[in-house]
Structure formats: structure tokens, C-alpha cells
Design an enzyme around this catalytic site. Structure first.
Site, PDB file in Angstrom:
ATOM      1  CE  LYS A   5      -3.921  -2.299   0.670  1.00 34.98           C
ATOM      2  NZ  LYS A   5      -3.941  -3.662   0.293  1.00 34.98           N
TER       3      LYS A   5
HETATM    4  C1  LIG Z   1      -5.015  -4.662   0.979  1.00 38.03           C
HETATM    5  C2  LIG Z   1      -6.467  -4.687   1.048  1.00 38.03           C
HETATM    6  C3  LIG Z   1      -7.249  -5.417   2.385  1.00 38.03           C
HETATM    7  C4  LIG Z   1      -6.438  -6.251   3.291  1.00 38.03           C
HETATM    8  O1  LIG Z   1      -5.515  -5.736   4.046  1.00 38.03           O
HETATM    9  P1  LIG Z   1      -4.299  -6.375   4.721  1.00 38.03           P
HETATM   10  O2  LIG Z   1      -3.697  -5.424   5.509  1.00 38.03           O
HETATM   11  O3  LIG Z   1      -3.519  -6.747   3.518  1.00 38.03           O
HETATM   12  O4  LIG Z   1      -4.840  -7.464   5.197  1.00 38.03           O
HETATM   13  C5  LIG Z   1      -8.665  -5.231   2.379  1.00 38.03           C
HETATM   14  N1  LIG Z   1      -9.223  -4.481   1.639  1.00 38.03           N
HETATM   15  C6  LIG Z   1      -8.776  -4.042   0.432  1.00 38.03           C
HETATM   16  C7  LIG Z   1      -9.564  -3.240  -0.534  1.00 38.03           C
HETATM   17  C8  LIG Z   1      -7.264  -4.167   0.374  1.00 38.03           C
HETATM   18  O5  LIG Z   1      -6.822  -3.647  -1.064  1.00 38.03           O
END
Ligand SMILES: *Cc1c(COP(=O)(O)O)cnc(C)c1O
Length: 356
Positions: free
Chosen positions: A181
Site C-alpha cells: 500500500k
Molecule cells: C489490502 C486490502 C485489504 C487487506 O489488507 P491487509 O492489510 O493485507 O490485510 C482489504 N481490503 C482491500 C480493498 C485491500 O486492498
């Protein structure tokens, strides 16, 4: 090789400095000083109090569903990462999918009502690619039917709705700070709520329900995060402005130089500010997308089909045809976008896509 994304890494010496502190305090986790420092710095930076740093974005979603005591049906979007749906099912609820808006790729607020039954308890919507949903419209439906609202704001670091951080909206919002992210803590996430009671419940929930050493306040889980992850978060927060800026200028470079003849950009709702966390384009057909993808791969460019297939196709949910989501999901491609992506690399991507 040009990947769709690359995790940001700060100068190593900065991380090593934090390691000295961790070693000297010998406190590795359990709501340590760095976790608390990160939480207060994040809330100052984002302009929203009441946040909890947790292990990841998925556990944040699960805690949110649990804290609101949801059972039964949750209206949700088919166009998101799998965690949006899997958390609903994991918490024993049933996802009911609503179609998306073909331009913003967010849940179509006008269609939410169609999916509401006497079992519906909540709406779980994703602000896809960091572009806020039509929050006003969602709030209206939620109020009319007495539904709770959770926002999967995993992509939204830095995104604004009506001038405020998008994280302050809904009964609960969650963020992901996963390495891929825009802002990350290696693994990590956060839960946001403006409701003090909910905040307190989730504060205990994230740490097994511990309310002191021998006392428990209800059911909990291990949703904590560590001093090592908090350290990465504190350092990365210093760089997040420059990461946001470079993504913005890279996105504007794509905007200015791509031809947009057989594909188009994703639109944003009015009165919102996105964060350029992804660069999605929507092709006219899947066939065309696949042709371009093949050419890009041959040039060692590896974009990603976020989000394909639609979540209605998961083998643990009730399959449902949704015209816009089924069609659009097969036509979206996210182009490479990361802090160190160069103009030359973007030129190559553009050249292959537009065939010049
Ligand atoms: C990355 C993501 C998640 C999950 O987050 P993690 O930190 O990897 O558990 C949930 N929803 C969306 C839309 C994402 O892109």
C-alpha cells in the site's frame, strides 16, 4: 522488469536507530511506546482521533464486524480485494452483492436498496483505489433502514471527502498498511471510529479482551501489532508526503501522455480528493485488455488486473450476476505506479499500450 508496485523502503540507518531503542527497552509488542507514538502521529497527520493500530487490514475488518455485533446479511461490493468479502463470511455473515458504478468503480449507492431484506444489518463498501464512495448517498440509505456502515478504506491513506479524512466516515472505517500500500508498516492496519464506546470495545478486542492481567472484557482476538512494525510506520510517515507527491506527478504524466482511445480513466465522486494510490484504466473490452497485457508482459511490464475476477465468483458465496461489475472487472488494468517509477519506465508502458 517493471512491476505494478514496489514497497517503499526508507534509509536503513533510520530503522536501525529505532532498533537500538527496542533493544534497550526490551519491549517488543503489547501496546508498547512505539505503537502509541505511531497512533498519536497518525491521528495528528490524518486529522482523525480514535484510531487503533492493528495487525493488518483484514483483522481490522473482522474486528469491525464483530464489534458491531453483525449477524445476517451485509450489503457489499463485488469489486474489491478478496478480504472485503472473506471477512464477512469469516465472521459468519452473508455478503449480498450490489452492483458498482461503471465510472467510479465504487458500489452504486442507488442500487443498495434493491438488496435490502429483513436480514440486512449493514453496508460494507470499499473506497476503491483510494477514491471515496458517494458517502452521503450511502448514509441516507443506511439511516432509512437503520443499517450500520463499515468502510473498507484500505487504499485511502491521504484521501479526503468534503475536506476531511475519509477515515472519519461510517460507524467504522479501516485502513491497510500492508507493504504494497501507499503508506505501510510492512504488515499492519488501523481501525477508525468516532464512537467512543465502539472504540473502547475494539481496544479490548484487539488484545484478547484483556482489561488488565486477570480481567477480560468480552471476546477478543490477537489483533495487536508490534514495536518493529510501528517503527517502520513512524519512519514512513516522514516520507509519506513525498510518496503522495511522486504518485500524483506520475499519474499526471500518464494522464498527459496516454492516448485514451480504446480505454478510459476512472472517475472520482464530487468533493473528494483521491491519493493516486493506483493507476487503473478501463478498456472497452476484455479482448483488448488481454492483447495489451500480453504485449506489456513481452516488454517485461507487469501490470495487475485489480480486481479480477469479481468477488461474486468466489466459491463460498452465492453466485450472482451483476451486469456492470462482471463486465467492468474483466476490463480494468492497473498500470505500474510506485515511488521510484521513472519517466523512462512510464514512456515504455505508454509506448506499448498505444502502439507507437
Ligand atoms: C489490502 C486490502 C485489504 C487487506 O489488507 P491487509 O492489510 O493485507 O490485510 C482489504 N481490503 C482491500 C480493498 C485491500 O486492498
Amino acid at each position: 522488469m517493471i512491476p505494478v508496485t514496489k514497497p517503499f523502503l526508507p534509509p536503513r540507518e533510520e530503522y536501525e536507530k529505532f532498533l537500538e531503542g527496542i533493544w534497550s527497552r526490551n519491549c517488543l509488542t503489547n501496546n508498547g511506546p512505539l505503537v502509541q507514538e505511531l497512533e498519536s502521529k497518525l491521528s495528528a497527520y490524518l486529522g482523525c482521533n480514535n484510531l487503533l493500530f492493528v495487525g493488518n487490514g483484514t483483522i481490522a475488518l473482522q474486528i469491525a464486524i464483530k464489534a458491531l455485533d453483525l449477524k445476517g446479511e451485509i450489503i457489499t461490493t463485488p469489486f474489491s480485494y478478496v478480504a472485503t468479502t472473506s471477512s464477512i463470511v469469516w465472521e459468519g455473515c452473508t455478503p449480498v452483492f450490489t452492483d458498482i458504478d461503471p465510472d467510479t468503480l465504487n458500489i452504486d449507492a442507488n442500487k443498495i436498496e434493491e438488496g435490502i431484506t429483513n436480514k440486512t444489518q449493514a453496508i460494507l463498501a470499499t473506497h476503491c483505489f483510494g477514491n471515496p464512495c458517494d458517502i452521503n448517498a450511502i448514509d441516507k440509505v443506511a439511516k432509512k433502514y437503520g443499517l450500520k456502515v463499515i468502510y473498507d478504506a484500505a487504499h485511502c491513506f491521504g484521501s479526503l471527502y468534503k475536506g476531511k479524512s475519509v477515515f472519519v466516515f461510517g460507524d467504522i472505517s479501516i485502513a491497510s498498511f500492508h507493504a504494497t500500500k501507499l503508506y505501510h508498516t510492512v504488515e499492519g492496519g488501523a481501525i477508525f471510529t468516532q464512537n467512543e464506546d465502539l472504540l473502547k470495545r475494539m481496544f479490548y478486542m484487539r488484545n484478547f479482551g484483556h482489561q488488565g492481567v486477570e480481567k477480560f472484557d468480552g471476546l477478543g482476538i490477537n489483533g495487536k501489532n508490534s514495536e518493529f512494525h510501528a517503527a517502520m510506520g513512524i519512519i514512513n510517515l516522514k516520507y509519506v508526503e513525498s510518496i503522495l507527491e511522486s504518485r500524483k506527478s506520475q499519474s499526471l504524466y500518464y494522464d498527459a501522455n496516454l492516448k485514451f482511445n480504446t480505454y478510459k480513466k476512472v472517475e472520482r465522486c464530487t468533493d473528494t480528493v483521491g491519493n493516486y494510490s493506483y493507476y487503473p484504466i478501463i478498456f472497452e473490452s476484455e479482448k483488448h485488455l488481454l492483447e495489451i497485457l500480453k504485449k506489456l508482459n513481452a516488454a517485461e511490464v507487469y501490470p495487475r488486473r485489480y480486481f479480477y475476477p469479481p468477488l461474486t465468483k468466489l466459491n463460498y458465496v452465492q453466485h450472482r450476476e451483476l451486469k456492470v461489475a462482471d463486465q467492468t472487472s474483466s476490463c480494468v488494468l492497473c498500470l505500474p505506479l510506485f515511488h521510484s517509477l521513472t519517466d523512462e519506465e512510464m514512456d515504455l508502458v505508454i509506448k506499448v499500450i498505444d502502439n507507437h
